[in-house]
Design an enzyme around this catalytic site. Structure first.
Site: not given
Length: 338
Positions: A23, A25, A44-45, A66, A82, A105, A173, A185
Site C-alpha cells: 500500500i 506505493r 523495516s525489520r 521501527y 502493518l 484500516k 489475511r 479487510d
C-alpha cells in the site's frame, strides 16, 4: 510528555513509513504531489529491505527497525500499514514518540483499543486518523449530498459489496490471530460507507459467515437496521470475483456507485428515477490521485487544527458495528446495539 513534532516551523510534514507494505506505493506519489507533505523515511525489520525500498522510491532515510524511525526527531507523521494486529501497538508507540499517525484500516479490532489510542493521542497532543481513502473523494461527498437533499426520496435500502479472489496462501489475511478475514479487510468499507451516508448508527445487526481452512471468514454477509426503518445489506469475501460497489434505494430513485471505494472517471455513478429504466450518469470531478485527499486532510488536521475527516470517535463506532457483526455470525443470533 514527548516534544511535539516541529510542524510550526516547517509547513511541510515529513512522513515516515513503518514497513514496506504494498500500500506504500499508493501513498508515496500523493505525498510528493502535496504542497504540505513529503515522504522522507522508511523502516523495516530487515535493514537491507528498507535500504532497497528507499532506493526504489528515492527516500533519503532508511531504518533497520521501527524504533529507530520513531526516534528520528525530523519525522512528523508516521504511516502504519502493518498487519491488523500490529496497528494499535505501533500507533501507540508512534504517539508516545510525539508523532502524528495515519493508520491503515481497520485501526483496531476492539472498541477498547480505539479508546486507548484516543487517550494517548489526547495526552500527547497529536493527531491520529484511520486511512479510509474513499472518504476524501468528491464522489462520496456527492452521494451524501444527493441522499440528504432528497434526490431519491425517502431512503429505504443500502446495498454494498467488496469481494475478490485471494489466492496467495501466505497472505497475512489468512491468519485469524493477526486480525485476518474478509470482514476486517473488506467488509469494513461498506459498513463505514453505509453509516456515513445514512448519518446514524445501526440499531441491530445480523450476519452469516463461511470459514476457510485457517479459521477466518472467506465469505461474509451482513444486515444492519438503522433508525427510520432504513435497512442495509452487504457482502464481502476472498472467494468471489472482484466487486466493489454501493447502491442506495429510495422511494423515488436508485443511485448506483460502481467502484465505490476506488472510483474511476470511466465508471460514473448511475441514477434511476421513479419509473425510468435508462439511468442518468452522475458526473463528479475525479481527482488525479485517489489518496491525495487523505494526506491533505491529515495535514489540515495537524497544521490548521481542523478535525480529521475520519475522527477517532467514528473509528470507534465502526469498530463497534464490525465486532457486533462478527459476534452475530459466530452465534447465529442478531445483536442489538445501544
Amino acid at each position: 510528555m514527548p516534544e511535539a513534532p516541529r510542524t510550526s516551523v516547517a509547513r511541510k510534514l515529513r512522513w515516515g513509513l513503518l514497513g514496506t507494505a504494498r500500500i506504500n506505493r499508493s501513498l508515496i506519489p500523493p505525498l510528493r504531489l502535496s504542497p504540505r507533505n513529503e515522504p522522507v523515511a522508511v523502516a523495516s525489520r530487515d535493514a537491507e529491505r528498507a535500504a532497497a525500498f528507499a532506493r526504489t522510491w528515492d527516500l533519503p532515510k532508511a531504518y533497520g527497525s521501527y524504533e529507530d524511525l520513531l526516534a528520528d526527531p525530523d519525522i512528523d507523521v508516521v504511516y502504519v500499514p502493518l498487519p491488523n494486529h500490529l496497528h494499535v501497538p505501533w500507533t501507540l508507540r508512534a504517539v508516545a514518540a510525539g508523532k502524528h499517525v495515519l493508520c491503515e484500516k481497520p485501526m483496531a479490532l476492539t472498541p477498547a483499543d480505539v479508546d486507548a489510542v484516543a487517550r494517548a493521542a489526547d495526552e500527547a497532543g497529536v493527531v491520529v486518523a484511520e486511512a479510509f481513502m474513499y472518504r476524501h473523494h468528491p464522489r462520496t461527498r456527492r452521494i451524501r449530498e444527493l441522499i440528504a437533499g432528497g434526490a431519491l426520496g425517502e431512503l429505504h435500502l443500502v446495498r454494498g459489496a467488496f469481494t475478490f479472489v485471494l489466492d496467495r496462501p501466505n497472505d497475512v489475511r489468512w491468519r485469524p490471530e493477526w486480525g485476518g478475514g474478509s470482514l476486517w479487510d473488506l467488509g469494513c468499507y461498506p459498513v463505514s460507507f453505509t453509516r456515513h451516508v445514512v448519518g446514524a448508527e445501526p440499531e441491530a445487526v445480523f450476519a452469516w459467515q463461511v470459514l476457510g481452512p485457517t479459521g477466518v471468514d472467506v465469505s461474509f454477509t451482513g444486515q444492519m437496521r438503522f433508525p427510520g426503518d432504513v435497512l442495509a445489506v452487504f457482502d464481502c469475501g476472498f472467494r468471489s470475483r472482484f466487486r466493489m460497489e454501493m447502491a442506495f434505494v429510495g422511494r423515488d430513485g436508485l443511485l448506483e456507485a460502481p467502484r465505490a471505494f476506488k472510483p474511476r472517471p470511466e465508471e460514473p455513478m448511475r441514477r434511476y428515477g421513479p419509473d425510468v429504466d435508462v439511468p442518468e450518469p452522475v458526473l463528479v470531478d475525479d481527482p488525479d490521485d485517489l489518496y491525495l485527499g487523505e494526506v491533505e486532510d491529515l495535514a489540515a488536521a495537524v497544521l490548521d487544527g481542523r478535525p480529521p475527516e475520519v475522527t477517532l470517535a467514528e473509528t470507534r463506532a465502526n469498530t463497534v458495528v464490525l465486532e457486533a457483526l462478527l459476534r452475530s455470525a459466530r452465534t447465529g443470533r442478531p445483536v442489538r446495539l445501544s
